[in-house]
Motif scaffolding. Sequence first.
Motif, PDB file in Angstrom:
ATOM      1  N   THR A  55       0.942  -1.198  -0.113  1.00  0.00           N
ATOM      2  CA  THR A  55      -0.005  -0.090  -0.070  1.00  0.00           C
ATOM      3  C   THR A  55       1.086   1.200   0.164  1.00  0.00           C
ATOM      4  OG1 THR A  55      -0.122   0.171   2.437  1.00  0.00           O
ATOM      5  CG2 THR A  55      -1.632  -1.161   1.512  1.00  0.00           C
ATOM      6  N   GLY A  56      -0.057   2.455   0.093  1.00  0.00           N
ATOM      7  CA  GLY A  56       0.651   3.673  -0.189  1.00  0.00           C
ATOM      8  C   GLY A  56       1.481   3.922   1.373  1.00  0.00           C
ATOM      9  N   LEU A  57       0.724   3.711   2.100  1.00  0.00           N
ATOM     10  CA  LEU A  57       1.104   4.224   3.598  1.00  0.00           C
ATOM     11  C   LEU A  57       2.457   3.311   4.026  1.00  0.00           C
ATOM     12  CD1 LEU A  57       0.615   2.169   6.369  1.00  0.00           C
ATOM     13  CD2 LEU A  57      -1.790   2.960   5.808  1.00  0.00           C
ATOM     14  N   GLU A  58       2.557   2.090   3.375  1.00  0.00           N
ATOM     15  CA  GLU A  58       3.493   1.170   3.852  1.00  0.00           C
ATOM     16  C   GLU A  58       4.578   1.819   3.363  1.00  0.00           C
ATOM     17  OE1 GLU A  58       3.145  -3.320   3.887  1.00  0.00           O
ATOM     18  OE2 GLU A  58       1.474  -2.396   2.935  1.00  0.00           O
ATOM     19  N   ALA A  59       4.658   2.002   1.762  1.00  0.00           N
ATOM     20  CA  ALA A  59       5.593   2.604   1.219  1.00  0.00           C
ATOM     21  C   ALA A  59       6.229   3.842   1.728  1.00  0.00           C
ATOM     22  CB  ALA A  59       5.502   2.989  -0.487  1.00  0.00           C
ATOM     23  N   ASN A  60       5.453   4.821   2.339  1.00  0.00           N
ATOM     24  CA  ASN A  60       5.874   5.973   3.141  1.00  0.00           C
ATOM     25  C   ASN A  60       6.330   5.850   4.454  1.00  0.00           C
ATOM     26  OD1 ASN A  60       5.133   7.888   0.969  1.00  0.00           O
ATOM     27  ND2 ASN A  60       3.117   8.173   1.593  1.00  0.00           N
ATOM     28  N   GLU A  61       5.672   4.780   5.106  1.00  0.00           N
ATOM     29  CA  GLU A  61       6.290   4.377   6.430  1.00  0.00           C
ATOM     30  C   GLU A  61       7.907   3.819   6.257  1.00  0.00           C
ATOM     31  OE1 GLU A  61       3.834   4.267   9.167  1.00  0.00           O
ATOM     32  OE2 GLU A  61       5.373   3.538  10.517  1.00  0.00           O
ATOM     33  N   PHE A  70      -0.725  14.696   2.436  1.00  0.00           N
ATOM     34  CA  PHE A  70      -1.521  13.335   2.819  1.00  0.00           C
ATOM     35  C   PHE A  70      -0.415  12.220   2.534  1.00  0.00           C
ATOM     36  CE2 PHE A  70      -3.779   9.604   2.612  1.00  0.00           C
ATOM     37  CZ  PHE A  70      -4.522   9.664   3.624  1.00  0.00           C
ATOM     38  N   HIS A  71       0.049  11.669   3.431  1.00  0.00           N
ATOM     39  CA  HIS A  71       0.911  10.306   3.241  1.00  0.00           C
ATOM     40  C   HIS A  71       0.395   9.081   3.884  1.00  0.00           C
ATOM     41  CE1 HIS A  71       3.927  12.992   1.859  1.00  0.00           C
ATOM     42  NE2 HIS A  71       3.878  13.886   2.912  1.00  0.00           N
ATOM     43  N   GLY A  72      -1.074   8.899   4.313  1.00  0.00           N
ATOM     44  CA  GLY A  72      -1.580   7.862   4.912  1.00  0.00           C
ATOM     45  C   GLY A  72      -2.102   7.880   6.278  1.00  0.00           C
ATOM     46  N   LEU A 128       7.544  15.033   0.377  1.00  0.00           N
ATOM     47  CA  LEU A 128       6.579  15.734  -0.028  1.00  0.00           C
ATOM     48  C   LEU A 128       5.939  14.949  -1.358  1.00  0.00           C
ATOM     49  CD1 LEU A 128       7.387  18.924  -2.253  1.00  0.00           C
ATOM     50  CD2 LEU A 128       9.026  17.094  -1.335  1.00  0.00           C
ATOM     51  N   GLU A 129       4.616  15.432  -1.707  1.00  0.00           N
ATOM     52  CA  GLU A 129       3.795  14.803  -3.009  1.00  0.00           C
ATOM     53  C   GLU A 129       4.377  15.994  -4.136  1.00  0.00           C
ATOM     54  OE1 GLU A 129       0.605  15.214  -0.152  1.00  0.00           O
ATOM     55  OE2 GLU A 129      -0.263  14.170  -1.677  1.00  0.00           O
ATOM     56  N   VAL A 130       4.367  15.503  -5.286  1.00  0.00           N
ATOM     57  CA  VAL A 130       5.001  16.548  -6.197  1.00  0.00           C
ATOM     58  C   VAL A 130       3.712  17.212  -6.662  1.00  0.00           C
ATOM     59  CG1 VAL A 130       5.675  16.428  -8.633  1.00  0.00           C
ATOM     60  CG2 VAL A 130       6.789  14.847  -7.091  1.00  0.00           C
ATOM     61  N   LEU A 147      10.156  11.874  -2.615  1.00  0.00           N
ATOM     62  CA  LEU A 147       8.965  12.333  -3.264  1.00  0.00           C
ATOM     63  C   LEU A 147       7.915  11.237  -3.256  1.00  0.00           C
ATOM     64  CD1 LEU A 147      10.564  14.063  -6.303  1.00  0.00           C
ATOM     65  CD2 LEU A 147       9.908  15.111  -4.054  1.00  0.00           C
ATOM     66  N   ASP A 148       6.721  11.489  -2.632  1.00  0.00           N
ATOM     67  CA  ASP A 148       5.442  10.816  -2.384  1.00  0.00           C
ATOM     68  C   ASP A 148       4.795  10.571  -3.808  1.00  0.00           C
ATOM     69  OD1 ASP A 148       3.199   9.538  -2.369  1.00  0.00           O
ATOM     70  OD2 ASP A 148       2.799  10.369  -0.148  1.00  0.00           O
ATOM     71  N   GLU A 149       5.058   9.601  -4.702  1.00  0.00           N
ATOM     72  CA  GLU A 149       4.589   9.419  -6.045  1.00  0.00           C
ATOM     73  C   GLU A 149       3.460   8.326  -5.961  1.00  0.00           C
ATOM     74  OE1 GLU A 149       5.184  10.664  -9.274  1.00  0.00           O
ATOM     75  OE2 GLU A 149       7.140  11.842  -9.185  1.00  0.00           O
ATOM     76  N   VAL A 150       2.770   8.350  -4.757  1.00  0.00           N
ATOM     77  CA  VAL A 150       1.753   7.297  -4.486  1.00  0.00           C
ATOM     78  C   VAL A 150       0.430   7.550  -5.346  1.00  0.00           C
ATOM     79  CG1 VAL A 150       0.061   6.311  -3.132  1.00  0.00           C
ATOM     80  CG2 VAL A 150       2.400   6.460  -2.090  1.00  0.00           C
ATOM     81  N   GLN A 151       0.014   8.882  -5.597  1.00  0.00           N
ATOM     82  CA  GLN A 151      -1.120   9.158  -6.243  1.00  0.00           C
ATOM     83  C   GLN A 151      -0.673   9.719  -7.694  1.00  0.00           C
ATOM     84  OE1 GLN A 151      -5.066  11.670  -5.652  1.00  0.00           O
ATOM     85  NE2 GLN A 151      -4.317  10.858  -3.923  1.00  0.00           N
ATOM     86  N   CYS A 152       0.267  10.731  -7.749  1.00  0.00           N
ATOM     87  CA  CYS A 152       0.713  11.318  -8.871  1.00  0.00           C
ATOM     88  C   CYS A 152       1.695  10.620 -10.151  1.00  0.00           C
ATOM     89  CB  CYS A 152       1.278  12.752  -8.781  1.00  0.00           C
ATOM     90  SG  CYS A 152       2.679  12.473  -7.560  1.00  0.00           S
ATOM     91  N   ALA A 187       2.500   3.437  -5.252  1.00  0.00           N
ATOM     92  CA  ALA A 187       1.790   2.469  -5.052  1.00  0.00           C
ATOM     93  C   ALA A 187       0.425   2.453  -5.831  1.00  0.00           C
ATOM     94  CB  ALA A 187       1.083   2.618  -3.581  1.00  0.00           C
ATOM     95  N   LYS A 188      -0.723   2.575  -5.520  1.00  0.00           N
ATOM     96  CA  LYS A 188      -1.926   2.752  -6.417  1.00  0.00           C
ATOM     97  C   LYS A 188      -1.977   2.157  -7.768  1.00  0.00           C
ATOM     98  CE  LYS A 188      -3.853   6.737  -3.779  1.00  0.00           C
ATOM     99  NZ  LYS A 188      -5.439   6.543  -3.465  1.00  0.00           N
ATOM    100  N   GLY A 189      -1.589   2.881  -8.710  1.00  0.00           N
ATOM    101  CA  GLY A 189      -1.678   2.273 -10.054  1.00  0.00           C
ATOM    102  C   GLY A 189      -0.792   1.346 -10.453  1.00  0.00           C
TER     103      GLY A 189
HETATM  104  C1  LIG Z   1       0.025  10.856  -1.789  1.00  0.00           C
HETATM  105  C2  LIG Z   1      -0.396   9.619  -1.041  1.00  0.00           C
HETATM  106  N1  LIG Z   1       0.196   9.301  -0.316  1.00  0.00           N
HETATM  107  C3  LIG Z   1      -0.069   7.946   0.503  1.00  0.00           C
HETATM  108  C4  LIG Z   1      -1.308   7.540   0.252  1.00  0.00           C
HETATM  109  C5  LIG Z   1      -1.946   6.189   0.965  1.00  0.00           C
HETATM  110  O1  LIG Z   1      -1.851   5.034   0.380  1.00  0.00           O
HETATM  111  P1  LIG Z   1      -2.999   3.822   0.876  1.00  0.00           P
HETATM  112  O2  LIG Z   1      -4.188   4.397   0.907  1.00  0.00           O
HETATM  113  O3  LIG Z   1      -2.591   2.998  -0.312  1.00  0.00           O
HETATM  114  O4  LIG Z   1      -2.169   3.424   2.237  1.00  0.00           O
HETATM  115  C6  LIG Z   1      -2.238   8.034  -0.552  1.00  0.00           C
HETATM  116  C7  LIG Z   1      -3.669   7.659  -0.602  1.00  0.00           C
HETATM  117  O5  LIG Z   1      -4.765   8.410  -1.004  1.00  0.00           O
HETATM  118  C8  LIG Z   1      -1.810   9.630  -1.220  1.00  0.00           C
HETATM  119  O6  LIG Z   1      -2.934   9.896  -2.183  1.00  0.00           O
END
Ligand SMILES: Cc1ncc(COP(=O)(O)O)c(C=O)c1O
Length: 395
Positions: free
Chosen positions: A97-103, A130-132, A183-185, A216-221, A245-247
């Motif tokens: 998941t995204g939060l795990e990647a950020n953690e 937002f990071h999770g 940060l998120e881009v 750089l949190d690229e989870v969403q972008c 993560a995500k996509g």
């Molecule tokens: C930029 C970003 N980082 C982290 C997350 C968390 O991802 P996850 O819901 O897969 O834990 C999200 C979820 O919306 C997100 O948009």
Amino acid sequence: MPAPSHVMNTYGRLPFALSHGRGCRVWDTEGREYLDALAGIAVNTLGHGHPKLVPALQEQVSKLIHCSNYYQMPLQEQLAARLCELSGLSSAFFCSTGLEANEGAIKIARKFGHDRGIQRPEIIVYEKAFHGRSIATLSATGNTKVQKGFEPLVEGFVRVPMNDIAAVRREAEGNPNVVAVFLEVIQGEGGINPTRVDYLRDLRALCDQKNWLLMLDEVQCGMGRTGKWFAHQWAGIVPDVMPMAKGLGSGVPVGAIVVGPRAKDVLGPGNHGSTFGGNPLAMRAGVETLRIMVEDRLVDNAAAMGERIRAGLQRELAGNPGVVEIRGQGLMLGIELARPCAELVGLAAKAGLLISVTADNVVRLLPPLIISAAEIDEVVRILSPLIRDFLAKGA
Ligand SMILES: Cc1ncc(COP(=O)(O)O)c(C=O)c1O
């Protein structure tokens, strides 16, 4: 009276259930059809039931879904090599998941600090980020609604406003414990707020000068959504740590922390792990998603369709005093309205369109990257009058 739910009540849900999908279309259990302009919040890169993805996943399910990380993992090697090739980075750790990647990224930053003799490492994070929703990632998040009730927050974060390099320089001068900037881009949940290209370049230079990690949190972008493989590539920079993560798995849960030379040897055996992370089904989903994205030129499609939708929305909505701004990049778009607009989600669903609203007053569009020109025009055709009527009623 509906039967009482045994599912914990953590989401505001719309009153219908999706049953199946094909391409950018989904149907609910009552047979109603929707055009999907949300893609499960930037997850369904290839839309639904993709004819190249489905047989590959079926084959993988029948061969091997999961085994532990006690063994060699050729599919992890394959996906890691591809991600490094596309990003210019050196190695990857897989999670789900995204939060795990950020953690994991936060752990890398702290350990990077400790390895340099900094006992209380601090990470620069951002307003509206937002990071999770784990305790550490919600502490890094810049939204008190997400944090409230879960205090005490994790320490070791200092917060700055976005796109203000002077604020980061002040920290650089006054705080010897800083080890990373995170940060998120393009901020997603915070309201589709892009970082400026010159700001990212300045951050890269400052991180090099101070020997900090640029994370750089690229989870969403990420994953081609903005019209480049990764959103930071618009600035021509390379980060040190990139959680994603995500996509990446097109709907199968896959997360990754991809790191460059400065961060690649920070974690060693015993420092980090995940039972599900990098399992064969997840890795196959990632490998096939990337392969199909290249074959079908989906990153270019995201750029072209992004231009088209932005032009269409500008044409239909610009000049309306209730529309504050249309912003974003590629197929990650936000339409900021002058007042809260959560009810537009239900109104759009009634009109056969799936969207979301974030940060109270930003209509968010994150369609699958396979979306066609005709479908883009349909999104504009359905959404524009809904927004105009909504604004006219509130006036
Ligand atoms: C930029 C970003 N980082 C982290 C997350 C968390 O991802 P996850 O819901 O897969 O834990 C999200 C979820 O919306 C997100 O948009």
